[in-house]
Design an enzyme around this catalytic site. Structure first.
Site, PDB file in Angstrom:
ATOM      1  N   GLY A  58       0.775  -1.241   0.000  1.00  0.00           N
ATOM      2  CA  GLY A  58       0.000   0.000   0.000  1.00  0.00           C
ATOM      3  C   GLY A  58       0.802   1.286   0.000  1.00  0.00           C
ATOM      4  N   SER A  59       2.076   1.228  -0.405  1.00  0.00           N
ATOM      5  CA  SER A  59       2.848   2.481  -0.416  1.00  0.00           C
ATOM      6  C   SER A  59       2.315   3.452  -1.484  1.00  0.00           C
ATOM      7  CB  SER A  59       4.340   2.209  -0.613  1.00  0.00           C
ATOM      8  OG  SER A  59       4.601   1.659  -1.878  1.00  0.00           O
ATOM      9  N   ASN A  60       1.841   2.922  -2.602  1.00  0.00           N
ATOM     10  CA  ASN A  60       1.249   3.813  -3.609  1.00  0.00           C
ATOM     11  C   ASN A  60      -0.078   4.385  -3.121  1.00  0.00           C
ATOM     12  OD1 ASN A  60       2.809   3.939  -6.324  1.00  0.00           O
ATOM     13  ND2 ASN A  60       3.010   1.826  -5.626  1.00  0.00           N
TER      14      ASN A  60
ATOM     15  N   ILE B 272      -8.680  -7.824 -13.967  1.00  0.00           N
ATOM     16  CA  ILE B 272      -9.993  -7.169 -13.967  1.00  0.00           C
ATOM     17  C   ILE B 272     -10.841  -7.836 -15.052  1.00  0.00           C
ATOM     18  CG2 ILE B 272     -11.175  -4.978 -14.454  1.00  0.00           C
ATOM     19  CD1 ILE B 272      -9.656  -4.843 -11.818  1.00  0.00           C
TER      20      ILE B 272
ATOM     21  N   HIS C   3       2.570  -0.147 -13.418  1.00  0.00           N
ATOM     22  CA  HIS C   3       3.400  -1.349 -13.545  1.00  0.00           C
ATOM     23  C   HIS C   3       4.869  -0.946 -13.454  1.00  0.00           C
ATOM     24  CE1 HIS C   3       4.459  -5.412 -14.610  1.00  0.00           C
ATOM     25  NE2 HIS C   3       5.384  -4.898 -15.408  1.00  0.00           N
TER      26      HIS C   3
END
Ligand code: GRF
Length: 192
Positions: free
Chosen positions: A11-13, A92, A108
Site C-alpha cells: 500500500g505504499s502507492n 480485472i 506497472h
C-alpha cells in the site's frame, strides 16, 4: 471526482495518493479502498488515513464472476468515477471493464510492453537492461496491456543491485502516480 483504490499488498502507492489528495494536489477524494486480502498492510494504512476500507476475497464466493459482481456493485453504489489499481494482484474481468470504461488505471514497475507480469523489476534487472522505469496505463482485458498514459525512466548505475533498483522504482511510482491521477482528474472535471 470519487476515486476508489484497489490494492492487495503493502500500500505504499495508496499512501502516496492519499497524501497528494490531502495536500490538495489531486482535486478529488479517495472514497474507498478495496483489498481482496484481509491481512494486507494497505488496510492498516487506510485506517491511519480514515479512508473507508472494504475487503472480501474470491474464495468467499461460488465463482470469480460472483466475486467481481459484488465488487462491481460496491463501486457502482459508491458512484466511483475513477478506479486506481495500486498493487491489485488480480485480473480485472469483463463486468468491471464494461461498467467502468476508460475509468480503470494501473501502474506497472517496468517499461511496458517489456517485462509484464508479477516480477517486472526483477525480470528487467536480471535481463541486464540499462534503462527501466514505470508505466501507468488504462486497463483492458489483458495482463499489463491497455493504452499507455505515461512512462518514466531510470538509468541503472553500474553497481545497481535489485534492492537499490526496487527503491528507485518505488520512489518514481510515488512521485508520478499521484501526478498522473491529478492530471486525469483535472482534465475530466473540466469536461463536466
Ligand atoms: C508497485 O510496484 C506497483 O507497480 C505494482 O505493485 C506494487 C505495489 O506496491 N503494480 P505498493 O503496495 O503500492 O507498495
Amino acid at each position: 471526482m470519487r476515486i476508489a483504490i484497489l490494492a492487495s499488498g503493502n500500500g505504499s502507492n495508496f499512501e502516496a495518493i492519499v497524501q497528494a489528495v490531502e495536500r490538495g494536489e489531486i482535486q478529488g477524494e479517495v472514497t474507498l479502498l478495496f483489498s481482496d486480502k484481509k491481512e494486507a498492510n494497505v488496510l492498516k494504512r487506510a485506517a491511519k488515513y480514515q479512508v473507508p476500507a472494504y475487503s472480501f476475497a474470491p474464495k468467499q464466493f461460488d465463482s470469480k464472476e460472483k466475486y467481481e459482481a459484488a465488487l462491481c456493485e460496491l463501486l457502482v453504489k459508491q458512484q466511483i468515477d475513477l478506479i486506481v489499481l495500486a498493487g491489485y494482484m488480480r485480473i480485472i474481468g469483463s463486468q468491471l471493464l464494461q461498467a467502468f470504461p476508460q475509468q480503470i488505471i494501473n501502474i506497472h514497475p517496468s517499461l511496458l510492453p517489456s517485462f509484464p507480469g508479477l516480477h517486472g523489476i526483477k525480470d528487467a534487472f536480471e535481463y541486464g537492461v540499462k534503462v527501466t522505469g514505470i508505466t501507468i496505463h488504462f486497463i483492458d482485458d489483458g495482463i499489463d496491456t491497455g493504452p499507455i498514459i505515461a512512462q518514466k525512466t531510470i538509468d541503472l548505475d553500474p553497481d545497481e543491485t535489485l534492492q537499490t533498483l526496487e527503491e528507485k522504482i518505488h520512489q518514481l511510482e510515488h512521485q508520478w502516480y499521484p501526478k498522473v491521477i491529478a492530471n486525469i482528474v483535472r482534465r475530466r472535471s473540466n469536461q463536466i
